[in-house]
Design an enzyme around this catalytic site. Structure first.
Site, short mmCIF file in Angstrom:
data_model
loop_
_atom_site.label_atom_id
_atom_site.label_comp_id
_atom_site.label_asym_id
_atom_site.label_seq_id
_atom_site.Cartn_x
_atom_site.Cartn_y
_atom_site.Cartn_z
N TYR A 95 -10.40 25.01 22.82
CA TYR A 95 -9.78 25.89 23.82
C TYR A 95 -10.78 26.91 24.37
O TYR A 95 -10.72 27.26 25.53
CB TYR A 95 -8.59 26.64 23.20
N HIS A 110 2.06 17.94 11.81
CA HIS A 110 1.73 19.04 12.73
C HIS A 110 2.61 20.23 12.32
O HIS A 110 3.51 20.65 13.04
CB HIS A 110 1.98 18.59 14.17
N ARG A 130 -0.05 12.00 23.00
CA ARG A 130 -0.22 12.41 21.60
C ARG A 130 1.03 13.16 21.16
O ARG A 130 1.44 14.13 21.79
CB ARG A 130 -1.45 13.30 21.46
N GLU A 165 -4.98 20.45 12.84
CA GLU A 165 -5.47 21.81 12.62
C GLU A 165 -5.03 22.36 11.25
O GLU A 165 -4.18 23.26 11.18
CB GLU A 165 -4.97 22.75 13.73
C1 NOJ Z 1 -2.96 24.30 18.70
C2 NOJ Z 1 -1.81 23.55 18.14
O1 NOJ Z 1 -2.14 22.30 17.63
C3 NOJ Z 1 -0.60 23.50 19.05
O2 NOJ Z 1 0.51 23.25 18.25
C4 NOJ Z 1 -0.49 24.77 19.83
O3 NOJ Z 1 0.70 24.84 20.56
C5 NOJ Z 1 -1.68 24.86 20.76
N1 NOJ Z 1 -2.92 24.79 20.01
C6 NOJ Z 1 -1.69 26.09 21.67
O4 NOJ Z 1 -1.77 27.24 20.92
#
Ligand code: NOJ
Length: 454
Positions: free
Chosen positions: A295, A121, A77, A166
């Site tokens: 997470y 992103h 990805r 996100e």
């Molecule tokens: C969310 C994000 O999409 C990514 O860019 C980030 O590095 C990771 N989580 C870890 O925080």
């Protein structure tokens, strides 16, 4: 080795994003993005280290692909840098940028690794920020134009797309200011969140219009809030965190529009976004899958509320800690899948587009000994197995991240990689977790029918 019950077609991958790894920030006609500007502004990023070079994947993508081969990934990805492809944000296309992504995509396909590509992103072209950025609703048209260019150039080879990663990060950038572009305007921030959903809709429209084969979705992160007690204040705090973090987006994408609870609060705060006729239809167009970044959870305790606009929580977890201080709660993935099904009726395909952890102090003496990461990933894979057994249609898992990289405002101080970067040479050096992940993937591959292995 965890005991897993994953179907043969289940795919294993790793994830990165353009700004976090590419470097080459002004190479070959690339325009600056908001993260270039932010990183060059003193005090915004830890140790004032910008992402100018990062992992230098702009030049070393071959090393990235070699690492993927070594680990045996099925899929990778990645994201595209809008300002590398369209330095002015709209209009002219930078052929050097197209050539770069062609090399990466073709290299992946040659290596037998399926590309999974996110359009956005977090690295908006700075020229578009200068026109109001995500707070300007024209961003939906700008994004639609960019998406059309992307599908035209790469749609023949990439089979899985995501519009946004996100989108809550847009609130962090406009409402709170700890991400680029560093604005602290709650009204602009809420409007930017709504505009991001419009842009998502334009991206889906562009994909359907291009008629490219493959599928498109959006990537959301669910950090479910759990009230520390059942007190009215804790429960309200949990709702507020869920609303800000992910329900805002899911309500519009899947629930027919923002909930009364969200509307009432934003109206009371004077931050309710301006919504035009037709916005909801644009936002809620069918998508092919949901990307889920997961997470952990967040336990909220109103007596420890830090009062900040974003968190309004204290990360006061239930007791099982990782060495980096984060709570280890791998059931979070099943909770999130149940929430998508029960609250939003989503029973379609889900890809776990990110899951991972930053190294803790136990990696200080030897960064390659990351047993904690193995424990963490094992736990999530076990709960994903359980979710599949319970009927959830989870198709793949992407470990965040392929290698240590630029962790946004934390700069290079947080290391999420299964490979370290040699500071002198930038060589990718597999950590213990990379070798362990290779063995997990190899064991799973044995369960696949031979034709699929090819
Ligand atoms: C969310 C994000 O999409 C990514 O860019 C980030 O590095 C990771 N989580 C870890 O925080």
């Amino acid at each position: 080795m965890p005991t897993l019950y994953l179907p043969p077609h289940f795919k294993f991958g790793a994830a990165t994003s353009a700004f976090q790894i590419e470097g080459g920030w002004n190479a070959d006609g690339k325009g600056p993005s908001i993260w270039d500007t932010f990183g060059h502004s003193p005090g915004k990023v830890k140790n004032d280290e910008p992402g100018d070079v990062a992992c230098d994947s702009y030049h070393r993508y071959g090393d990235d692909i070699a690492l993927m081969r070594e680990v045996g990934l099925d899929t990778y990805r990645m994201s595209l840098s809008w300002s590398r492809l369209m330095p002015e944000g709209t209009g002219q296309v930078n052929q050097a940028g197209v050539d770069y992504y062609n090399r990466v995509i073709d290299g992946l396909l040659d290596a037998g690794v399926d590309p999974n590509v996110t359009l956005y992103h977090w690295d908006l072209p700075q020229v578009l920020e200068d026109r109001g950025g995500w707070a300007n609703r024209d961003v939906a048209d700008w994004f639609g134009e960019y998406a059309t260019v992307v599908f035209d150039r790469f749609g023949d080879r990439v089979r899985r797309w995501a519009t946004l990663n996100e989108p809550i990060a847009i609130w962090a950038g406009y409402g709170v200011g700890f991400f680029a572009p560093g604005r602290t305007d709650a009204r602009a921030g809420r409007q930017a969140m709504h505009n991001a959903l419009l842009a998502h809709g334009s991206g889906v429209q562009a994909f359907r219009a291009a008629g490219s084969p493959g599928e498109i979705g959006i990537v959301l992160d669910i950090w479910k809030r759990h009230p520390a007690t059942q007190s009215a204040r804790d429960v309200a705090l949990a709702h507020e965190g869920d609303d800000d973090g992910f329900r805002f987006f899911l309500d519009a994408l899947r629930g027919g529009g923002y909930s009364d609870r969200i509307r009432h609060r934003l109206q009371a705060e004077g931050t309710m976004p301006v919504i035009h006729d037709g916005d909801q239809e644009l936002i809620e167009q069918p998508i092919d899958y949901l990307g889920l970044n997961v997470y952990s959870r967040i336990v909220v305790d109103s007596t420890k509320n830090d009062g900040s606009q974003f968190a309004r929580t204290d990360p006061f977890p239930g007791g099982n800690f990782l060495d980096n201080g984060q709570e280890f709660y791998p059931r979070a993935v099943l909770d999130a899948l149940n929430l998508l099904r029960d609250d939003y009726g989503w029973t379609g395909p889900v890809h776990i587009t990110e899951n991972g952890m930053a190294d803790g102090p136990s990696s200080d003496s030897d960064p390659l000994q990351d047993d904690e990461r193995i424990r963490y990933v094992s736990g999530f894979l076990e709960w994903i197995s359980e979710a599949i057994r319970e009927g959830h249609d989870v198709r793949s898992y992407y470990l965040w991240s392929l290698m240590d990289n630029f962790e946004w405002s934390a700069g290079f101080s947080m290391k999420f990689g299964i490979a370290a970067l040699d500071p002198a040479t930038l060589d990718r050096v597999p950590k213990k977790s990379a070798l362990w992940y290779r063995d997990v993937i190899a064991a799973h591959r044995k369960t696949r029918p031979t034709a699929e292995q090819a």
